[in-house]
Design an enzyme around this catalytic site. Sequence first.
Site, PDB file in Angstrom:
ATOM      1  N   ARG A 161     -16.605 -12.636  31.416  1.00 48.05           N
ATOM      2  CA  ARG A 161     -17.076 -11.261  31.594  1.00 48.05           C
ATOM      3  C   ARG A 161     -16.876 -10.809  33.034  1.00 48.05           C
ATOM      4  O   ARG A 161     -16.739  -9.611  33.282  1.00 48.05           O
ATOM      5  CB  ARG A 161     -18.579 -11.158  31.258  1.00 48.05           C
ATOM      6  CG  ARG A 161     -18.883 -11.420  29.819  1.00 48.05           C
ATOM      7  CD  ARG A 161     -20.329 -11.179  29.544  1.00 48.05           C
ATOM      8  NE  ARG A 161     -20.669  -9.775  29.791  1.00 48.05           N
ATOM      9  CZ  ARG A 161     -21.830  -9.234  29.493  1.00 48.05           C
ATOM     10  NH1 ARG A 161     -22.785  -9.956  28.944  1.00 48.05           N
ATOM     11  NH2 ARG A 161     -22.069  -7.966  29.742  1.00 48.05           N
TER      12      ARG A 161
ATOM     13  N   ARG B 116     -34.986  -5.457  31.158  1.00 47.73           N
ATOM     14  CA  ARG B 116     -34.051  -4.430  31.607  1.00 47.73           C
ATOM     15  C   ARG B 116     -34.137  -3.104  30.844  1.00 47.73           C
ATOM     16  O   ARG B 116     -33.201  -2.701  30.150  1.00 47.73           O
ATOM     17  CB  ARG B 116     -32.619  -4.976  31.578  1.00 47.73           C
ATOM     18  CG  ARG B 116     -32.465  -6.175  32.470  1.00 47.73           C
ATOM     19  CD  ARG B 116     -31.066  -6.704  32.483  1.00 47.73           C
ATOM     20  NE  ARG B 116     -30.179  -5.950  33.350  1.00 47.73           N
ATOM     21  CZ  ARG B 116     -28.885  -6.216  33.460  1.00 47.73           C
ATOM     22  NH1 ARG B 116     -28.342  -7.160  32.768  1.00 47.73           N
ATOM     23  NH2 ARG B 116     -28.145  -5.501  34.279  1.00 47.73           N
ATOM     24  N   PRO B 117     -35.241  -2.412  30.965  1.00 45.04           N
ATOM     25  CA  PRO B 117     -35.340  -1.100  30.326  1.00 45.04           C
ATOM     26  C   PRO B 117     -34.429  -0.063  31.004  1.00 45.04           C
ATOM     27  O   PRO B 117     -33.866  -0.331  32.061  1.00 45.04           O
ATOM     28  CB  PRO B 117     -36.816  -0.719  30.519  1.00 45.04           C
ATOM     29  CG  PRO B 117     -37.307  -1.548  31.641  1.00 45.04           C
ATOM     30  CD  PRO B 117     -36.438  -2.763  31.744  1.00 45.04           C
ATOM     31  N   VAL B 118     -34.310   1.111  30.375  1.00 42.85           N
ATOM     32  CA  VAL B 118     -33.499   2.193  30.968  1.00 42.85           C
ATOM     33  C   VAL B 118     -34.365   3.430  31.216  1.00 42.85           C
ATOM     34  O   VAL B 118     -33.869   4.545  31.282  1.00 42.85           O
ATOM     35  CB  VAL B 118     -32.262   2.550  30.103  1.00 42.85           C
ATOM     36  CG1 VAL B 118     -31.236   1.426  30.123  1.00 42.85           C
ATOM     37  CG2 VAL B 118     -32.647   2.906  28.679  1.00 42.85           C
ATOM     38  N   ASP B 119     -35.684   3.214  31.355  1.00 45.21           N
ATOM     39  CA  ASP B 119     -36.603   4.339  31.525  1.00 45.21           C
ATOM     40  C   ASP B 119     -36.260   5.211  32.735  1.00 45.21           C
ATOM     41  O   ASP B 119     -36.414   6.440  32.689  1.00 45.21           O
ATOM     42  CB  ASP B 119     -38.058   3.828  31.623  1.00 45.21           C
ATOM     43  CG  ASP B 119     -38.233   2.769  32.696  1.00 45.21           C
ATOM     44  OD1 ASP B 119     -37.312   1.928  32.860  1.00 45.21           O
ATOM     45  OD2 ASP B 119     -39.262   2.773  33.389  1.00 45.21           O
ATOM     46  N   LEU B 120     -35.749   4.600  33.801  1.00 43.19           N
ATOM     47  CA  LEU B 120     -35.471   5.404  35.000  1.00 43.19           C
ATOM     48  C   LEU B 120     -34.263   6.318  34.781  1.00 43.19           C
ATOM     49  O   LEU B 120     -34.237   7.451  35.272  1.00 43.19           O
ATOM     50  CB  LEU B 120     -35.236   4.506  36.216  1.00 43.19           C
ATOM     51  CG  LEU B 120     -36.363   3.504  36.511  1.00 43.19           C
ATOM     52  CD1 LEU B 120     -36.033   2.659  37.725  1.00 43.19           C
ATOM     53  CD2 LEU B 120     -37.680   4.244  36.729  1.00 43.19           C
TER      54      LEU B 120
ATOM     55  N   ARG C 157     -24.743  -3.962  28.614  1.00 43.94           N
ATOM     56  CA  ARG C 157     -25.728  -2.959  28.998  1.00 43.94           C
ATOM     57  C   ARG C 157     -25.119  -1.787  29.770  1.00 43.94           C
ATOM     58  O   ARG C 157     -25.631  -0.677  29.715  1.00 43.94           O
ATOM     59  CB  ARG C 157     -26.811  -3.604  29.844  1.00 43.94           C
ATOM     60  CG  ARG C 157     -27.648  -4.600  29.090  1.00 43.94           C
ATOM     61  CD  ARG C 157     -28.702  -5.138  30.014  1.00 43.94           C
ATOM     62  NE  ARG C 157     -29.281  -4.045  30.761  1.00 43.94           N
ATOM     63  CZ  ARG C 157     -30.233  -3.245  30.317  1.00 43.94           C
ATOM     64  NH1 ARG C 157     -30.774  -3.460  29.162  1.00 43.94           N
ATOM     65  NH2 ARG C 157     -30.667  -2.252  31.052  1.00 43.94           N
TER      66      ARG C 157
ATOM     67  N   ASP D 179     -27.286 -11.098  42.280  1.00 49.58           N
ATOM     68  CA  ASP D 179     -26.103 -11.635  41.604  1.00 49.58           C
ATOM     69  C   ASP D 179     -25.497 -12.844  42.330  1.00 49.58           C
ATOM     70  O   ASP D 179     -24.512 -13.412  41.856  1.00 49.58           O
ATOM     71  CB  ASP D 179     -25.025 -10.544  41.455  1.00 49.58           C
ATOM     72  CG  ASP D 179     -25.416  -9.502  40.408  1.00 49.58           C
ATOM     73  OD1 ASP D 179     -26.333  -9.761  39.622  1.00 49.58           O
ATOM     74  OD2 ASP D 179     -24.785  -8.425  40.399  1.00 49.58           O
TER      75      ASP D 179
ATOM     76  N   CYS E  80     -31.934  -8.521  27.715  1.00 48.58           N
ATOM     77  CA  CYS E  80     -30.846  -9.485  27.822  1.00 48.58           C
ATOM     78  C   CYS E  80     -31.416 -10.742  28.420  1.00 48.58           C
ATOM     79  O   CYS E  80     -32.587 -10.777  28.788  1.00 48.58           O
ATOM     80  CB  CYS E  80     -29.689  -8.940  28.637  1.00 48.58           C
ATOM     81  SG  CYS E  80     -30.052  -8.832  30.371  1.00 48.58           S
TER      82      CYS E  80
ATOM     83  N   LYS F 114     -16.044  -5.704  39.288  1.00 44.80           N
ATOM     84  CA  LYS F 114     -16.439  -5.428  37.897  1.00 44.80           C
ATOM     85  C   LYS F 114     -17.457  -4.296  37.860  1.00 44.80           C
ATOM     86  O   LYS F 114     -17.309  -3.338  37.103  1.00 44.80           O
ATOM     87  CB  LYS F 114     -17.063  -6.698  37.290  1.00 44.80           C
ATOM     88  CG  LYS F 114     -17.832  -6.434  35.997  1.00 44.80           C
ATOM     89  CD  LYS F 114     -18.470  -7.692  35.423  1.00 44.80           C
ATOM     90  CE  LYS F 114     -19.793  -8.088  35.996  1.00 44.80           C
ATOM     91  NZ  LYS F 114     -20.988  -7.467  35.384  1.00 44.80           N
ATOM     92  N   ASN F 115     -18.511  -4.411  38.657  1.00 41.61           N
ATOM     93  CA  ASN F 115     -19.609  -3.450  38.529  1.00 41.61           C
ATOM     94  C   ASN F 115     -19.261  -2.067  39.076  1.00 41.61           C
ATOM     95  O   ASN F 115     -19.901  -1.088  38.719  1.00 41.61           O
ATOM     96  CB  ASN F 115     -20.885  -4.005  39.166  1.00 41.61           C
ATOM     97  CG  ASN F 115     -21.468  -5.126  38.309  1.00 41.61           C
ATOM     98  OD1 ASN F 115     -21.076  -5.319  37.163  1.00 41.61           O
ATOM     99  ND2 ASN F 115     -22.406  -5.886  38.883  1.00 41.61           N
TER     100      ASN F 115
ATOM    101  N   ILE G 224     -35.638  -9.156  41.603  1.00 37.91           N
ATOM    102  CA  ILE G 224     -35.015  -8.062  40.838  1.00 37.91           C
ATOM    103  C   ILE G 224     -35.178  -8.272  39.338  1.00 37.91           C
ATOM    104  O   ILE G 224     -35.516  -7.344  38.607  1.00 37.91           O
ATOM    105  CB  ILE G 224     -33.512  -7.912  41.193  1.00 37.91           C
ATOM    106  CG1 ILE G 224     -33.301  -7.802  42.694  1.00 37.91           C
ATOM    107  CG2 ILE G 224     -32.892  -6.713  40.469  1.00 37.91           C
ATOM    108  CD1 ILE G 224     -33.847  -6.554  43.355  1.00 37.91           C
TER     109      ILE G 224
END
Length: 421
Positions: free
Chosen positions: A400, A123-127, A94, A308, A118, A22-23, A330
Amino acid sequence: MDKIIVTGGKPLNGEIVISGAKNACLTLMPAALLTDEPLTLTNAPRLSDIRTMTDLLRSLGCEVAALQAGKVLALGAERIASTRADYEIVRKMRASILVLGPLLAREGHAEVSLPGGCAIGARPVDLHLRGLEALGAELDLRDGYVHAKAPNGLKGAAFELPFASVGATENLLMAATLAKGTTVLKNAAREPEIVDLARCLRAMGARIEGEGSPEITIEGVERLHGATHRVVADRIELGTYMLAPAIAGGRVELIGGERALLGAFCDKLEEADIAVEETGRGLAVSRRNGVIRPLHVVTEPYPGFPTDLQAQMMAMLTLGAGESLLEERIFENRFMHAPELLRMGARIEVHGGTAKVTGVEGLRGAPVMATDLRASVSLILAGLAAEGETTVSRVYHLDRGYERLEDKLQACGAQVERVKG
Ligand code: EPU
């Protein structure tokens, strides 16, 4: 809403074919935006997250055809019709943020909704954003959207990730393929899904070196072309099903499984006295002598123990002969399965990012609720070992990430039924 009912107590025997990851697929699909030629992905998993990414790509003008009952995805972004990834789709998943790098690289601008937090963490996306800025993007955050532009194109640069984020590495890797000059990503994530993405991009004409190591070098090219790529095996599905015979007894062969995808996890299983054999077709798992030894597990970026698989490992350790410790490094809120496992008779104490699990003689079936993808499958695993019936509700979380879960487990003799709701 559908429910899954597991009647536990039966050892599992048989084989399970591992699907495509999936990922990996969720980052390979947006790579199609980088070229006007077709990208074909084989071994695609049939999952609701893949359908969400399909919807998102179609909303941008990328054609997506699901062939061979969805196992092959034919993508074609001859023309980008829109550069706006709408909140209505992004909020569902996401991984939608992964269209940002490719859109920006190809079109010079993009407007992508910020994914919210979530269940498993903020879970920011700053990076992702800092990395794109290092490549020359101008970013403006307003109305809940990232408005990104690079009117003269992206420019290669050196960027060190403060944390080896999987998604940020993927976004930057894709963006850098079409940037002018050389990009060096330092402290890059090393997950097999990153390696798979780099291989696919290389097949599309990208110049990339060092994937799988902490430093990836990308030499930008003028344009990319079409390719056909086979999606790597899903190591998390693999690890999940490896735990099924470990927890319920029996022997299951995971076809297509490779130890190299899950080294740290296999080492831990062996430490718990679970046998992992390489069979030539995959991996076979069974208990060595009936007892599960307790473990100390710390989740880390690859090649460490994957976050995971933490919930599923916890399900097994509830039956361990003694006290186990699980440290989640994580995500800050990834123990939501613990209170549900308690309802099945487990003994678990959570303090911040650490869970202490004291093994019990047996679990008992109970009605339980799924809170996220991996938490829900841990409840199914616990149900396989529990006495009586476990009813897992909110199984849309499972859909999912696990293709035909009940068929795969039933084929090994498990009693797992879906009740349509
Ligand atoms: N982080 C930041 N800022 C960023 C990016 C990440 O602070 O800009 C933090 C996150 O909040 C998190 C940590 O860094 O605490 C790790 O995040 P990472 O970016 O590595 O993860 P991701 O790309 O969002 C992918 C998988 C997850 C998996 C993680 C870690 C996909 C689509 N998702 O997420 O998979 O847990 O890597 O391996 O690839 C799942 O499949 O159940 C799942 C959650």
